[in-house]
Design an enzyme around this catalytic site. Sequence first.
Site, PDB file in Angstrom:
ATOM      1  N   GLU A 152       0.799  -1.227   0.000  1.00 10.13           N
ATOM      2  CA  GLU A 152       0.000   0.000   0.000  1.00 10.13           C
ATOM      3  C   GLU A 152       0.834   1.281   0.000  1.00 10.13           C
ATOM      4  OE1 GLU A 152      -2.818  -0.564   3.192  1.00 10.13           O
ATOM      5  OE2 GLU A 152      -3.556  -2.432   2.326  1.00 10.13           O
ATOM      6  N   ASN A 193       2.146  -4.409  -3.525  1.00  6.81           N
ATOM      7  CA  ASN A 193       0.746  -4.806  -3.345  1.00  6.81           C
ATOM      8  C   ASN A 193      -0.072  -3.582  -2.934  1.00  6.81           C
ATOM      9  OD1 ASN A 193      -1.114  -7.113  -3.046  1.00  6.81           O
ATOM     10  ND2 ASN A 193      -1.067  -6.702  -0.838  1.00  6.81           N
ATOM     11  N   HIS A 229     -10.246  -5.807  -2.862  1.00  8.30           N
ATOM     12  CA  HIS A 229     -11.305  -5.594  -1.864  1.00  8.30           C
ATOM     13  C   HIS A 229     -12.443  -4.873  -2.575  1.00  8.30           C
ATOM     14  CE1 HIS A 229      -8.989  -7.164   1.405  1.00  8.30           C
ATOM     15  NE2 HIS A 229      -7.983  -6.339   1.147  1.00  8.30           N
ATOM     16  N   GLU A 257      -6.053 -10.309  -2.314  1.00  5.70           N
ATOM     17  CA  GLU A 257      -6.887 -10.188  -1.098  1.00  5.70           C
ATOM     18  C   GLU A 257      -8.368 -10.087  -1.463  1.00  5.70           C
ATOM     19  OE1 GLU A 257      -5.479  -7.073   1.513  1.00  5.70           O
ATOM     20  OE2 GLU A 257      -3.385  -7.529   1.107  1.00  5.70           O
ATOM     21  N   ASP A 259     -12.147 -10.027  -1.768  1.00  2.68           N
ATOM     22  CA  ASP A 259     -13.447 -10.209  -1.131  1.00  2.68           C
ATOM     23  C   ASP A 259     -14.424  -9.262  -1.810  1.00  2.68           C
ATOM     24  OD1 ASP A 259     -12.598  -7.825   0.195  1.00  2.68           O
ATOM     25  OD2 ASP A 259     -12.141  -8.895   2.040  1.00  2.68           O
TER      26      ASP A 259
HETATM   27  O1  G3I Z   1      -5.794  -9.803  18.088  1.00  5.23           O
HETATM   28  C1  G3I Z   1      -6.452  -8.670  18.648  1.00  5.23           C
HETATM   29  C2  G3I Z   1      -7.354  -9.082  19.785  1.00  5.23           C
HETATM   30  O2  G3I Z   1      -6.579  -9.617  20.814  1.00  5.23           O
HETATM   31  C3  G3I Z   1      -8.148  -7.873  20.268  1.00  5.23           C
HETATM   32  O3  G3I Z   1      -9.088  -8.285  21.214  1.00  5.23           O
HETATM   33  C4  G3I Z   1      -8.896  -7.222  19.103  1.00  5.23           C
HETATM   34  C5  G3I Z   1      -9.618  -5.953  19.524  1.00  5.23           C
HETATM   35  O4  G3I Z   1      -9.888  -5.111  18.441  1.00  5.23           O
HETATM   36  O5  G3I Z   1      -7.985  -6.900  18.097  1.00  5.23           O
HETATM   37  C6  G3I Z   1      -7.284  -8.016  17.569  1.00  5.23           C
HETATM   38  O6  G3I Z   1      -6.420  -7.568  16.573  1.00  5.23           O
HETATM   39  C7  G3I Z   1      -7.032  -7.234  15.361  1.00  5.23           C
HETATM   40  C8  G3I Z   1      -6.376  -8.050  14.254  1.00  5.23           C
HETATM   41  O7  G3I Z   1      -6.889  -7.671  13.009  1.00  5.23           O
HETATM   42  C9  G3I Z   1      -6.624  -9.549  14.427  1.00  5.23           C
HETATM   43  O8  G3I Z   1      -7.987  -9.831  14.370  1.00  5.23           O
HETATM   44  C10 G3I Z   1      -6.823  -5.753  15.088  1.00  5.23           C
HETATM   45  O9  G3I Z   1      -7.537  -4.979  16.039  1.00  5.23           O
HETATM   46  C11 G3I Z   1      -7.297  -5.401  13.700  1.00  5.23           C
HETATM   47  O10 G3I Z   1      -6.936  -4.071  13.422  1.00  5.23           O
HETATM   48  C12 G3I Z   1      -6.641  -6.317  12.705  1.00  5.23           C
HETATM   49  O11 G3I Z   1      -7.183  -6.029  11.449  1.00  5.23           O
HETATM   50  C13 G3I Z   1      -6.458  -6.504  10.340  1.00  5.23           C
HETATM   51  C14 G3I Z   1      -6.194  -5.352   9.393  1.00  5.23           C
HETATM   52  O12 G3I Z   1      -5.510  -5.831   8.258  1.00  5.23           O
HETATM   53  C15 G3I Z   1      -5.372  -4.271  10.028  1.00  5.23           C
HETATM   54  O13 G3I Z   1      -5.281  -3.193   9.158  1.00  5.23           O
HETATM   55  C16 G3I Z   1      -7.273  -7.560   9.635  1.00  5.23           C
HETATM   56  O14 G3I Z   1      -7.400  -8.713  10.478  1.00  5.23           O
HETATM   57  C17 G3I Z   1      -6.581  -7.951   8.326  1.00  5.23           C
HETATM   58  O15 G3I Z   1      -7.413  -8.803   7.623  1.00  5.23           O
HETATM   59  C18 G3I Z   1      -6.301  -6.701   7.534  1.00  5.23           C
HETATM   60  O16 G3I Z   1      -5.661  -7.057   6.359  1.00  5.23           O
HETATM   61  C19 G3I Z   1      -5.354  -5.988   5.480  1.00  5.23           C
HETATM   62  C20 G3I Z   1      -4.120  -6.394   4.729  1.00  5.23           C
HETATM   63  O17 G3I Z   1      -3.087  -6.689   5.619  1.00  5.23           O
HETATM   64  C21 G3I Z   1      -3.690  -5.322   3.752  1.00  5.23           C
HETATM   65  N1  G3I Z   1      -4.763  -4.966   2.860  1.00  5.23           N
HETATM   66  C22 G3I Z   1      -6.008  -4.613   3.515  1.00  5.23           C
HETATM   67  C23 G3I Z   1      -6.462  -5.713   4.457  1.00  5.23           C
HETATM   68  C24 G3I Z   1      -7.785  -5.376   5.075  1.00  5.23           C
HETATM   69  O18 G3I Z   1      -7.695  -4.277   5.913  1.00  5.23           O
END
Ligand code: G3I
Length: 470
Positions: A152, A193, A229, A257, A259
Site C-alpha cells: 500500500e 501490493n 477488496h 486479497e 473479497d
Molecule cells: O488480536 C487482537 C485481539 O486480541 C483484540 O481483542 C482485538 C480488539 O480489536 O484486536 C485483535 O487484533 C485485530 C487483528 O486484526 C486480528 O484480528 C486488530 O484490532 C485489527 O486491526 C486487525 O485487522 C487486520 C487489518 O488488516 C489491520 O489493518 C485484519 O485482520 C486484516 O485482515 C487486515 O488485512 C489488510 C491487509 O493486511 C492489507 N490490505 C487490507 C487488508 C484489510 O484491511
Amino acid sequence: MAAVSALTAAAVAVVGLAAPAHAADPVLRDLAAAKGVYYGTAVTSSKLSGTYGALAGAQFDSITPANEMKWGTVEPNRGSFDWAGADRVVNFAEANGQRVRGHTLVWHSQMPNWLANGSFSNTELRTIMTDHVTTEVTRYRGRIDHWDVVNEPLNEDGTMRGSKFYNQLGESYIADAFRAARAADPAAKLYINDYNTDGTGPKSNGMYSLVQRLKAQGVPIDGVGFQGHLILGQVPSTLQANLQRFADLGVEVAVTELDIRMTLPATDAKLTQQKAEYKAVTNACLAVARCEGVTVWGFTDSDSWIPDVFPGEGAATPYDAGFQPKPAYYGIAEALGWTGDGGPGDPGDPGDPGDPGDPTPTTGCAVAYAVQSQWNTGFTAGVTVRNTGTSPVNGWTLRWTWPSGQSVTQAWNATVSQSGAQATAVNAAHNAAIAPGGSVTFGFNGAWSGGNTAPGAFTLNGAACTAAVS
Ligand code: G3I
C-alpha cells in the site's frame, strides 16, 4: 506432487467428516492447478484446526497469514521477536502441500509502537527497515513462495503515500526493501501490493508508473499484487485489461486479497450476483497469462475483516459463517472449469443447467409489430422481439404469415425473405443475441394492396410468441 495429492485427498476426507455434507463439491486447489494457477486464502493462525483448518487445507493451495507476519506482530518490542503465529501458518502450509504468500514486510500500518512512534535519523530508519526485511525473509528462506515486500505505497490519486518510510527516506525505501528481500531469499517472488488499483484509474496509473520506475532502476521486483477488496455491483470492468497492462511491463500479477462485500442482509439475489462477480474476477486472472493466482481474504464470513471496518456490510467471502459453501464458491469453481451440480446453494446460470436449486430455465417471446407509415401501395413497419424467458437466445428466426397479401421489399437489422404468404426474418450478426428480458428491433418496407392487416401470430425459433400488435 504425488505427496501433495495424497495430502489433498486426506484433507478432503477430513472435510467429509468435519464439514457439512457436500459430497460432490469441487476442490478449488485441484481445479486451479489444472488451469496453471493457484487459489489461496488468507488465514488466522489460531483457527487452523477443526472445520476451519480442514477446509483451509483441503480447498486452497496457497495461504497467506492475515496478520501473523506483519511487523507489529513479529517484533512487538525492538529486538524481541514473536514468530509463533507465522511459524504455525508456514508449518500448516507445508503439512498440507501449500505455498505461502508472505504478508507483509514494509507497510505504513500495523507497525510496532516503538517504530511508529520512535524518532530515528534517516540512516537509522533505513537500516532498521532493511534489517527487518533481512531478518524476516531469512527466517523463512526457501519456504515462502511470494513476499508482499511493500504494501500500500500509494494515495488514491496515485501519488506516493506519506508513510513514515516515504516521508523520511523518499521513494528509495521501496528499492532498498526489495533489494534486501532478494538478497535474503533469491528464490522468493517479490511483490508490491495495493488496493483500489484493480481497475484502471489514477491509483492504478500511479502503480503503473512506479513499477516502470522500479524496473528502470533494476530493482528486483517480480510481481504486482491487486488486493481486490471489492464491492458488490462495483467490480471494475477494466480488471482484466488492467492486469494485462501490468503483465506487459514484464511482471507477474496476482489478485491477493479478494473479497466482495455487500450491504447486509445478504439475499439470494445478492449472493447470486456475488457468484457471478467472483467468477468474473477469477476469469480475469485466468485470461492473463502472467496472472499467477487468486487469494481470497478469508474464506469464511466468520473470518472476514469487513464487518469490523464497514458496519452493516459483510457476507464478502465464499463460505458462510457456518462453513457452508456460498454461491460465490461455486462461481469460483465454475470459472476454474467445474461443470458439476452444487445443489441448492449453487444458483443456476446459463452455463450451469440442472441444479436442483435453480429455477427451471424458460423460453418465451413477445412481438410488437407496428406500421410506422403507409402510402398508396407501400408501408414501413417496425418489429420488436422481446425475450420473455430466462434462457438467452443466441440466433433467432422469426416467422409470420401475411393476412392480406402483403410482401416485404426491403429490410434492415434482419434478413427477411418470403415464400407465399409466409415471411421469415433472420437476425443480423449484431443482434443475434437476446438476453433474458432483452429485446431487438428490425424494420422493413413492404407492399400492400386491398388491405394491410397486421399479422396476428409470430413464432421465434419455432415457438409461438405472444403478439402485441400496435
Ligand atoms: O488480536 C487482537 C485481539 O486480541 C483484540 O481483542 C482485538 C480488539 O480489536 O484486536 C485483535 O487484533 C485485530 C487483528 O486484526 C486480528 O484480528 C486488530 O484490532 C485489527 O486491526 C486487525 O485487522 C487486520 C487489518 O488488516 C489491520 O489493518 C485484519 O485482520 C486484516 O485482515 C487486515 O488485512 C489488510 C491487509 O493486511 C492489507 N490490505 C487490507 C487488508 C484489510 O484491511
